[in-house]
Write a protein that holds these residues in place. Sequence first.
Motif, PDB file in Angstrom:
ATOM      1  N   SER A 150      46.357  23.430  28.646  1.00 34.27           N
ATOM      2  CA  SER A 150      44.895  23.491  29.047  1.00 34.27           C
ATOM      3  C   SER A 150      45.304  24.154  30.361  1.00 34.27           C
ATOM      4  CB  SER A 150      44.410  21.771  28.918  1.00 34.27           C
ATOM      5  OG  SER A 150      43.141  22.842  29.783  1.00 34.27           O
ATOM      6  N   LYS A 190      39.238  24.427  30.588  1.00 36.08           N
ATOM      7  CA  LYS A 190      38.594  25.409  29.346  1.00 36.08           C
ATOM      8  C   LYS A 190      38.838  25.865  28.159  1.00 36.08           C
ATOM      9  CE  LYS A 190      37.280  28.413  33.034  1.00 36.08           C
ATOM     10  NZ  LYS A 190      36.511  29.981  33.357  1.00 36.08           N
ATOM     11  N   TYR A 191      40.461  26.112  28.386  1.00 33.67           N
ATOM     12  CA  TYR A 191      41.031  26.361  26.960  1.00 33.67           C
ATOM     13  C   TYR A 191      41.671  25.134  26.390  1.00 33.67           C
ATOM     14  CZ  TYR A 191      38.817  31.017  28.944  1.00 33.67           C
ATOM     15  OH  TYR A 191      38.311  31.600  29.574  1.00 33.67           O
ATOM     16  N   TRP A 224      37.298  25.355  23.014  1.00 28.76           N
ATOM     17  CA  TRP A 224      37.309  26.648  24.450  1.00 28.76           C
ATOM     18  C   TRP A 224      35.794  25.880  24.774  1.00 28.76           C
ATOM     19  CZ3 TRP A 224      33.902  31.315  23.561  1.00 28.76           C
ATOM     20  CH2 TRP A 224      33.874  32.013  25.469  1.00 28.76           C
ATOM     21  N   ILE A 229      32.790  26.140  26.959  1.00 34.75           N
ATOM     22  CA  ILE A 229      32.461  27.088  27.341  1.00 34.75           C
ATOM     23  C   ILE A 229      30.688  26.806  28.549  1.00 34.75           C
ATOM     24  CG2 ILE A 229      30.096  28.801  27.082  1.00 34.75           C
ATOM     25  CD1 ILE A 229      31.703  28.419  23.561  1.00 34.75           C
ATOM     26  N   GLU A 269      32.413  28.250  32.010  1.00 35.23           N
ATOM     27  CA  GLU A 269      32.465  29.457  32.427  1.00 35.23           C
ATOM     28  C   GLU A 269      30.933  29.860  33.036  1.00 35.23           C
ATOM     29  OE1 GLU A 269      34.650  31.881  31.576  1.00 35.23           O
ATOM     30  OE2 GLU A 269      35.790  30.676  29.346  1.00 35.23           O
ATOM     31  N   LYS A 285      31.368  23.073  24.120  1.00 35.56           N
ATOM     32  CA  LYS A 285      32.326  23.175  23.939  1.00 35.56           C
ATOM     33  C   LYS A 285      32.589  23.660  21.806  1.00 35.56           C
ATOM     34  CE  LYS A 285      36.187  20.948  24.499  1.00 35.56           C
ATOM     35  NZ  LYS A 285      37.066  19.458  25.419  1.00 35.56           N
ATOM     36  N   ARG A 292      35.412  24.264  19.510  1.00 37.86           N
ATOM     37  CA  ARG A 292      36.303  23.792  18.991  1.00 37.86           C
ATOM     38  C   ARG A 292      36.562  23.582  17.372  1.00 37.86           C
ATOM     39  NH1 ARG A 292      36.396  19.499  15.911  1.00 37.86           N
ATOM     40  NH2 ARG A 292      34.758  17.819  16.092  1.00 37.86           N
TER      41      ARG A 292
END
Length: 184
Positions: free
Chosen positions: A60, A64-65, A95, A97, A100, A113, A115
């Motif tokens: 991770s 976020k990712y 991800w 989001i 962000e 999110k 996925r």
Amino acid sequence: SYYKTFYLQGIQFIQRIKYLHSFGSNLVGANVTYFRSREVGGLYTGYHNQQYFALDGKYSYGGKYSLEFVLNYAGTTSLPKDNRYALFPAVGLAWDISKEPFIKKIKAINILKIRAQAGVTGNEIYGDQFYWQSRYYKSADMTFGPYSIGQWFGSNIYTTKNATMARQANPDLDWERLHEVTAG
């Protein structure tokens, strides 16, 4: 004396090693698992062995990712020797989001999110042993003799055991596999 006695004995062993480490915005984790099981019992004193070796990991970045994967190498005695072991892989991506900067400004969204996952799951639902071999059982006696007493031929009466096929062999028996893709 005991008629149709049923019993079950089993032993299982499982070992798991875990690793988790974070550095900066990165998080790395991994698990290694080994499982072994043996069950003995039943009317026919059958046995059932299972084992698997699984490796799963995750990465991770900044929460976020993320990337996750699983490799499961499994085996069972319910299948013929050439098909007893198989590898079942899976991978997933995500991800978040909502972490962000451009989404944090929107008050109506507190978590969002995306996925996706894809992989193969293996299953052996057979349980009993030797499905790749035919199985027979003794059924009622058959009598041969003169037709006058209800038999078809001969002057003497003879009795013999009759065997009936209980299960037809399937030498190509293999793992049940589910190929799956999910997204959300």
